[in-house]
Design a protein around this motif. Structure first.
Motif, short mmCIF file in Angstrom:
data_model
loop_
_atom_site.label_atom_id
_atom_site.label_comp_id
_atom_site.label_asym_id
_atom_site.label_seq_id
_atom_site.Cartn_x
_atom_site.Cartn_y
_atom_site.Cartn_z
N GLU A 562 0.45 26.23 4.57
CA GLU A 562 0.70 27.87 4.55
C GLU A 562 0.99 28.18 3.00
OE1 GLU A 562 4.32 25.06 5.61
OE2 GLU A 562 2.47 25.42 6.30
N ARG A 563 1.21 27.15 2.28
CA ARG A 563 1.52 27.62 0.65
C ARG A 563 0.22 27.82 0.09
NH1 ARG A 563 6.37 24.83 -0.72
NH2 ARG A 563 7.76 25.53 1.10
N MET A 564 -1.05 27.54 0.68
CA MET A 564 -2.38 27.73 0.16
C MET A 564 -2.91 29.06 0.73
SD MET A 564 -3.94 23.95 1.31
CE MET A 564 -3.09 22.58 1.00
N PHE A 565 -2.05 29.78 1.65
CA PHE A 565 -2.41 31.08 1.90
C PHE A 565 -1.91 32.29 1.32
CE2 PHE A 565 -2.86 29.82 6.81
CZ PHE A 565 -4.08 29.19 6.59
N LEU A 566 -1.34 32.06 0.28
CA LEU A 566 -0.46 32.94 -0.38
C LEU A 566 -1.10 33.33 -1.83
CD1 LEU A 566 3.18 31.32 0.32
CD2 LEU A 566 2.12 33.45 1.27
#
Length: 881
Positions: A562-566
């Motif tokens: 999810e951190r990569m989606f930001l």
């Protein structure tokens, strides 16, 4: 133990370090040196048990008084001197000595036994009236302040008065007549308090012994014990030792020496000495001491003896020693030895050198280094002496120091970072939506939150300094104002955050940078040689993976997708995907995210070069990727250029649909993957394509796919089928070997772990959420609202989000391990919660048989040390049993 019959007094040489609990550090050290045949004055030690007795009854026991007189008789016989009379007067020092070193915290009286009669005898014996007068003025001042409580300032004023009337200079520079006048003036100081300096030497002795016992409960001693966690019940011993004199002329001296440099660890003597001085002069700062190597020229014989003694003591204790010494007319005497305190980097250097020299074993080397030593080396620190710049204190959430301009929103941080400005993000508290702004900032400061709050967890993962829970500040992020200790700071004002101490400072402060790390890398390789538990890393970006590998990680235990989606290039696509009307529209946006995820995972596999990489599929609820309702409503009131009111209304409707009262227990994790399987399918395709790409480059990827938040075996069963089918569609020939496992973070998962293990190749304990669900505490709220008070009141022993709660969460983990391996004996099990970097928790993980702990990249060195120490303690326990 019967205090009435135990041995009260030990002559030096009777005891040793094995009796340190009774003789204190100083007495045990003197006894040890005397038994070694080193030049130590004669004397005896009154035990710590007598201190306890004295403090209880407020007086010296009559039996002890008689035994002290008997011990003085033995001392007279050993020295050929007489206490309180000539022709060879015996003078003694009366010094404290606790079982644990408390430097400077308790009292000492020197030259006890000197009076008008013995002073004249000393003159006749030495032919040096000045020496006798100097010794008398020292005793009168020390006895007056230490024993009788006369303020030291009164003696200082008397010294200045006499010096002013009779010529310049401090007491050690006065001529005979002036010094004689000073001794008489000191007598007046006593009389001004209605006192007389006691002429009876035994009265001096017993009053000094009582003063040393009383000093155990002085304010400074109590404070020191509280700060350092020293038991109040230990008590201090009293050492009565024949005086030797460093103030007998140019062939006499006093000094302190370390057997190695306490700042660098270099193998050479480090210390200072003063010629024609006594006891406290070296540390009092009245005169500037000389480097100890100056003795080689001025007192070559004493220096040779000192070098030999240092070498013998270091080899005997197998550690760097701190030694006090006196030279009396060219002859060396050792007055104290103890293990020397040293800087963290010096401690590491000394430990490694002694290991190579064969003085200590690998196990001893590992056990001598504490986690705080590693942290002290790895992270920059604010230099001392800058307390006046402190604007607040909070929780030291992520080590290191960062300086930058205040910024109050993530969007503003992103905007200003493009101008190359260094920023400190200041927020009441952070949320997942702040991650982009956090990535653009050098450090963080929050008013709320605990050690495992969002800001703390992300800061450690990013390796950025953070101070959280600074409740004394007021952050108005809407108005753009930070109020702290009477200051009002706004955007652009410069502050410094020190995540090692939990302090924030106004402006830029002086910082000590991390030096070269050859020593620490060498030491950590030693640690790895004895560890059973591997240390992996929690990492979310390719940069964090690279840092983790640099710090010695043997795998990636948690990559949060999810951190990569930001990122700026992704968040818009993610939000459009979330607001899709159906799965077909959602897949179209997921197809745009797919190559981005492939790129991320490729870098992970490429950097780790065949080491395990566990990628967790999407975990948080979808609404966390959307703006807050209040922000959308504000934007609706006046859309920005290029912003559609219709799109904003659609976003608002989606947020309302997805909003949950308690997202932790809601629509997230594996539940999301089951209902919206297309999200997980995209991520699995990306993992497979990335693995195939790096395989084509000659790297065999070690792929592990983690399903979050499983609480029921049927969830695991269904998602395993989805993952295997999707992976096979990308790799029909089965060229990539991979594992499918789950994060154990729901209490039920621990209790049915045997069933879940039927469909899992590995478990990883997510102890952040497991702790929340077991206690019913919120990690974001509990710290500031009640956990601190619970700890203060003794309800909790420690913060359960910092160290694993062994009785509850720990028991669930143990059940999970036993049940999981009952189904699959070789089941890989680790931990990836924040506890994976906590030394106490790491030891527990070793005990219950985990294969690895996964920590934030910056905490890996500490975790490697903790894993080694856990293995050594376990082996020691096995041998003892």
């Amino acid at each position: 133990m019967n205090l009435g019959t135990e041995k009260r007094i030990y002559d030096l040489g009777e005891g040793g370090m094995h009796l340190v609990h009774l003789l204190g550090g100083k007495g045990a050290g003197l006894a040890e040196m005397r038994r070694m045949g080193l030049p130590v004055p004669a004397g005896f030690t009154i035990t710590t048990a007598e201190c306890t007795r004295y403090l209880k009854h407020g007086r010296l026991d009559e039996g002890l008084v008689n035994e002290v007189r008997e011990a003085m008789g033995r001392l007279e016989a050993a020295t050929g001197k007489s206490f309180g009379r000539g022709p060879r007067p015996l003078l003694v020092s009366v010094r404290s000595g606790a079982p644990v070193s408390m430097p400077g915290m308790m009292d000492t009286v020197l030259n006890v036994g000197l009076n008008e009669e013995t002073m004249e005898a000393m003159v006749a014996l030495t032919g040096d009236r000045r020496f006798a007068l100097d010794s008398m003025r020292r005793l009168m001042q020390m006895f007056g302040t230490t024993v009788l409580g006369i303020p030291k300032e009164e003696f200082d004023r008397a010294t200045l008065r006499v010096a002013r009337n009779n010529g310049p200079g401090s007491a050690d520079m006065m001529d005979l007549d002036t010094l004689d006048g000073l001794v008489r003036e000191f007598g007046e100081v006593y009389r001004n308090h209605g006192l007389e300096f006691p002429q009876d030497p035994y009265r001096q002795l017993f009053m000094s012994i009582e003063a040393v016992f009383r000093s155990w409960n002085s304010d400074r001693a109590r404070a020191y014990r509280e700060i350092n966690g020293i038991d109040d019940g230990m008590g201090t011993a009293v050492n009565v030792v024949e005086m030797v004199f460093g103030n007998m002329g140019e062939d006499s001296a006093t000094g302190v020496v370390f057997t190695r440099d306490p700042n660098t660890g270099e193998k050479r003597l480090s210390g200072e000495y003063l010629v024609n001085a006594q006891g406290e002069d070296v540390v009092a700062g009245i005169r500037t001491p000389e480097n100890v190597y100056g003795m080689e020229r001025r007192m070559p014989g004493a220096f040779r003896d000192l070098v030999e003694a240092c070498d013998r003591l270091e080899r005997h204790y197998r550690d760097m020693m701190d030694i006090e010494f006196t030279v009396e007319r060219g002859r060396l005497y050792l007055l104290q030895t103890r293990v020397g305190k040293r800087a963290p980097r010096a401690h590491l250097r000394i430990t490694l050198d002694m290991l190579k020299e064969g003085l200590i074993s690998v196990e001893e080397a590992v056990m001598r280094v504490e986690p705080e030593h590693i942290e002290g080396i790895m992270h920059p620190r604010v230099e001392d002496g800058q307390d006046g710049s402190v604007i607040c204190s909070g929780l030291a959430a992520s080590p290191g120091v960062a300086t930058g301009e205040i910024v109050f929103s993530s969007d503003r941080a992103i905007e200003l970072s493009k101008q190359g400005r260094r920023l400190i993000l200041v927020r009441p508290e952070t949320t997942a939506d702040d991650v982009r702004g956090m990535a653009a900032s050098a450090g963080f400061l929050t008013q709320k939150g605990g050690m495992t709050s969002h800001a703390a967890v992300v800061a450690r993962a990013m390796g950025k300094p953070a101070v959280v829970g600074a409740e004394e500040i007021e952050v108005d992020h809407i108005g753009g104002v930070l109020r702290a200790r009477g200051l009002t700071l706004r955007e652009g004002d410069v502050v410094t955050v020190d995540g090692t101490t939990g302090r924030a400072y106004i402006g830029e402060v002086r910082v000590t940078e991390v030096a070269e790390r050859d020593d620490i890398d060498e030491f950590l390789r030693v640690c790895d040689s004895v560890s059973r538990l591997q240390v992996w890393a929690n990492a979310n970006t390719p940069e964090e993976v690279a840092l983790a590998k640099r710090n010695g990680a043997k795998g990636i235990g948690l990559a949060r997708t999810e951190r990569m989606f930001l990122g700026n290039d992704r968040i818009g696509v993610v939000r459009a995907m979330i607001m899709s009307r159906d799965s077909e529209e959602r897949r179209s946006y997921l197809d745009r995210l797919l190559p981005m995820q492939v790129s991320d995972f490729t870098e992970f596999f490429r950097t780790m070069e065949g080491m395990p990489v566990i990628i967790r599929l999407l975990d948080p609820p979808l609404h966390e990727f959307l703006p807050e309702k209040e922000e959308i409503l504000e934007r609706l009131s006046g859309p920005a250029d290029g912003e559609s009111a219709a799109e904003l209304k659609k976003m608002l409707e989606t947020v309302r649909d997805l909003e949950e009262f308690n997202p932790m227990l809601g629509f997230r994790g594996c539940r999301l993957g089951i209902i919206h399987r297309e999200i997980y399918e995209m991520q699995v395709r990306a993992i497979a394509r990335a693995a195939l790409r790096v395989r084509s480059e000659g790297i065999e990827p070690n792929v592990e796919i983690m399903v979050p938040l499983v609480g029921h075996e049927n969830e695991m069963k269904e998602l395993r089928e989805i993952i295997m089918k999707t992976f096979s569609s990308e790799d029909p020939e089965g060229r990539i070997r991979y594992k499918i496992g789950t994060m154990i973070e729901v209490p039920r998962a621990c209790l049915v772990a045997d069933r879940i293990a039927e469909f899992a190749d590995f478990f990883s304990f997510g102890t952040n959420d497991l702790t929340q669900m077991t206690f019913g505490y919120s990690r974001d709220d509990a710290e500031g609202k009640f956990i601190r008070q619970y700890i203060e009141r003794g309800i909790l022993r420690h913060d359960p989000f910092t160290s694993i709660d062994l009785d509850g969460v720990g028991r669930l983990m143990k059940i999970g391990v036993e049940l999981g391996r009952k189904t699959k004996r070789d089941l890989e099990i680790g931990i990836c919660g924040e506890h994976g970097g906590d030394p106490e928790s790491i030891e527990f993980c070793h005990t219950i048989g985990l294969d690895y702990v996964s920590a934030s990249p910056r905490r890996i060195p500490v975790a490697r040390l903790a894993a080694a120490r856990a293995a050594i303690r376990s082996a020691m326990g096995s041998r003892e049993s």
